[in-house]
Scaffold this active site. Structure first.
Site, PDB file in Angstrom:
ATOM      1  N   ASN A 115       0.695  -1.297   0.082  1.00 27.81           N
ATOM      2  CA  ASN A 115       0.006   0.046   0.060  1.00 27.81           C
ATOM      3  C   ASN A 115       0.869   1.297  -0.046  1.00 27.81           C
ATOM      4  O   ASN A 115       0.273   2.551  -0.592  1.00 27.81           O
ATOM      5  CB  ASN A 115      -0.975  -0.027   1.416  1.00 27.81           C
ATOM      6  N   ARG A 173      -8.540   5.467   1.374  1.00 29.65           N
ATOM      7  CA  ARG A 173      -7.774   4.761   0.347  1.00 29.65           C
ATOM      8  C   ARG A 173      -6.817   5.657  -0.197  1.00 29.65           C
ATOM      9  O   ARG A 173      -5.672   5.155  -0.699  1.00 29.65           O
ATOM     10  CB  ARG A 173      -8.698   4.226  -0.864  1.00 29.65           C
ATOM     11  N   ARG A 210      -0.295 -12.421   2.572  1.00 32.19           N
ATOM     12  CA  ARG A 210      -1.171 -11.722   3.615  1.00 32.19           C
ATOM     13  C   ARG A 210      -0.992 -10.467   2.641  1.00 32.19           C
ATOM     14  O   ARG A 210       0.207 -10.039   2.934  1.00 32.19           O
ATOM     15  CB  ARG A 210      -0.727 -11.463   4.905  1.00 32.19           C
ATOM     16  N   ASP A 212      -1.125  -6.781   3.337  1.00 31.11           N
ATOM     17  CA  ASP A 212      -1.271  -5.731   4.280  1.00 31.11           C
ATOM     18  C   ASP A 212      -1.871  -4.596   4.102  1.00 31.11           C
ATOM     19  O   ASP A 212      -1.767  -4.156   3.137  1.00 31.11           O
ATOM     20  CB  ASP A 212       0.263  -5.336   4.768  1.00 31.11           C
ATOM     21  N   HIS A 216      -6.656   0.014   3.007  1.00 31.56           N
ATOM     22  CA  HIS A 216      -6.157   1.371   2.469  1.00 31.56           C
ATOM     23  C   HIS A 216      -5.818   1.398   1.151  1.00 31.56           C
ATOM     24  O   HIS A 216      -5.395   2.290   0.641  1.00 31.56           O
ATOM     25  CB  HIS A 216      -5.032   1.754   3.336  1.00 31.56           C
ATOM     26  N   GLU A 248      -5.599  -8.061   4.700  1.00 29.91           N
ATOM     27  CA  GLU A 248      -5.956  -7.586   6.157  1.00 29.91           C
ATOM     28  C   GLU A 248      -6.955  -6.357   6.114  1.00 29.91           C
ATOM     29  O   GLU A 248      -6.536  -5.202   5.505  1.00 29.91           O
ATOM     30  CB  GLU A 248      -4.436  -6.927   6.767  1.00 29.91           C
ATOM     31  N   ASN A 313      -3.044 -11.414  16.868  1.00 30.94           N
ATOM     32  CA  ASN A 313      -2.192 -11.064  15.592  1.00 30.94           C
ATOM     33  C   ASN A 313      -1.018 -10.180  16.365  1.00 30.94           C
ATOM     34  O   ASN A 313      -1.018  -9.777  17.307  1.00 30.94           O
ATOM     35  CB  ASN A 313      -2.663 -10.876  14.426  1.00 30.94           C
TER      36      ASN A 313
END
EC number: 3.2.1.1
Length: 511
Positions: A115, A173, A210, A212, A216, A248, A313
């Site tokens: 991201n 975002r 995964r 992350d 976003h 996530e 987590n």
């Protein structure tokens, strides 16, 4: 032909939801901040023989080396480049780990930080895990390369350039998460650089990712990147296999961004799971284990076949992320083992077990002032995971996945895989039991008084070894023995002061 095409496209769409674990292996473990050399050894000596399906590894790409505070865990979430070069090891060590783990049937899942790059306040220079130069101020990351054109600065409409309001899906975002430089994932160049990184990992042999901070990113931007990914390496995976994707997304309700927005790309982390289970097992807010009868979708969770579930987590075990004070962790060992046991026995979701390191927790005004502390280290060099004679870990590595109660429940889940949720019992309070078809049965006593009752287990007659209090070794049981009669019933007695107030038996623990 039309039907065939429909089936083909459905098959293609479904691929990213399946874990790519070897047949009969149903859980993965997050070996948080472990070195690649230690993970390779752990796959061979422990994870493969004990039935673990795979490992989630910390981000393998080059990150900022932060010295104030000294080398925090969160520096791994501040990328500088996509070179495989971190305190966990270099590219050769990473390749060696993936090969050795795959060779014993244990898969590797990469935590992909795509991201953003590092924080906007980090000084320019070469304080990075591979020595690459970077300049956040001028948005210059020549080791990728990214430049000013590749970030969302022009797109974000907030005054600070950071996310200010989580009720505005667009700024969540398009603006910076805590000052982290937000990549312009709408640009094909940026998508291609990320896909190049992920494809490099796929070609090495990883089984999935995964993703992350998926919340976003626009779901369509993630999809555009996934569409560029290779099939998995056919040395270890069936021809045409797609990477397992779990995104996530923290969705506890009450915000415009929903987990379901991301189902088209793969599975999604169900953060409600650990938050609610912690509340129930702590008996907070009037919650009781008897209410778990309709656990799963009945509690407002996402569909089981879209969920990646966990008790805690790496974020929320130290008060970051989501779930707050109800989250159970290794610090609450007795309740934690019960929660993980319940998760691994229950059919909902795809399960991930946590494996942590100890840090000097210190609360001031309800906040852990040491929540930043990185892995056990000597002056920034991550310590080896040493193994004690009793199979626990040394050097401040907690290794919850090696605790007998958790390791044996990982195997329980493998044994009961595909079996229905059956024979529920509750006392209207915190004594509950349930079975998984004719393959397994588990009983919990989380009340303040003794449990003593005969229950229908659904299991064939015989003597079974309780895998919580002991192990079945060479046909003998080192723990409690449970006798199932011809009618499938068995007597269970669990003191409320027992070290572990639960009992689990399954087809393979029969003596």
């Amino acid at each position: 032909m039309k039907l065939f095409w429909l089936l083909f496209t459905i098959g293609f769409c479904w691929a990213q939801y399946s874990s790519n674990t070897q047949q009969g292996r149903t859980s993965i473990v997050h070996l948080f901040e472990w070195r690649w050399v230690d993970i390779a050894l752990e796959c061979e000596r422990y994870l493969a023989p004990k039935g673990f399906g795979g490992v989630q590894v910390s981000p393998p790409n080059e990150n900022v080396a932060i010295h104030n505070p000294f080398r925090p865990w969160w520096e791994r979430y501040q990328p500088v480049s996509y070179k495989l070069c971190t305190r966990s090891g270099n590219e050769d060590e990473f390749r060696n780990m993936v090969t050795r783990c795959n060779n014993v049937g244990v898969r590797i899942y990469v935590d992909a930080v795509i991201n953003h790059m590092c924080g906007n306040a980090v000084s320019a220079g070469t304080s990075s895990t591979c020595g690459s130069y970077f300049n956040p101020g001028s948005r210059d990351f020549p080791a990728v390369p990214y430049s000013g054109w590749d970030f969302n600065d022009g797109k974000c409409k907030t005054g600070s350039g950071d996310i200010e309001n989580y009720n505005d899906a667009t700024q969540v975002r398009d603006c910076r998460l805590s000052g982290l430089l937000d990549l312009a994932l709408g640009k094909d160049y940026v998508r291609s650089k990320i896909a190049e990184y992920m494809n490099h990992l796929i070609d090495i042999g990883v089984a999935g990712f995964r993703i992350d901070a998926s919340k976003h990113m626009w779901p369509g931007d993630i999809k555009a990147i996934l569409d560029k990914l290779h099939n998995l390496n056919s040395n270890w995976f069936p021809e045409g296999s797609k990477p397992f994707i779990y995104q996530e997304v923290i969705d506890l309700g009450g915000e415009p961004i929903k987990s379901s927005d991301y189902f088209g790309n793969g599975r999604v982390t169900e953060f409600k799971y650990g938050a609610k289970l912690g509340t129930v097992i702590r008996k907070w807010n009037g919650e009781k284990m008897s209410y778990l009868k309709n656990w799963g979708e009945g509690w407002g969770f996402m569909p089981s076949d879209r969920a990646l579930v966990f008790v805690d987590n790496h974020d929320n075990q130290r008060g970051h992320g989501a779930g707050g004070a109800s989250i159970l962790t290794f610090w609450d060992a007795r309740l934690y083992k019960m929660a993980v046991g319940f998760m691994l026995a229950h059919p909902y979701g795809f399960t991930r077990v946590m494996s942590s390191y100890r840090w000097p927790r210190y609360f001031e005004n309800g906040k852990d002032v040491n929540d930043w502390v990185g892995p056990p280290n000597d002056n920034g060099v991550t310590k080896e995971v040493t193994i004690n004679p009793d199979t626990t870990c040394g050097n401040d590595w907690v290794c919850e996945h090696r605790w007998r109660q958790i390791r044996n429940m990982v195997n329980f889940r493998n044994v009961v895989d595909g079996q229905p949720f059956t024979n529920w019992y509750d006392n209207g309070s915190n004594q509950v039991a349930f079975g998984r078809g004719n393959r397994g049965f588990i009983v919990f006593n989380n009340d303040d008084w003794t449990f003593s009752l005969t229950l229908q287990t659904g299991l064939p007659a015989g003597t079974y070894c309780d895998v919580i209090s002991g192990d079945k070794i060479n046909g003998n049981c080192t723990g409690i023995k449970i006798y199932v009669s011809d009618d499938g019933k068995a007597h269970f007695s669990i003191s409320n002061s027992a070290e572990d107030p639960f009992i689990a038996i399954h087809a393979e623990s029969k003596l």
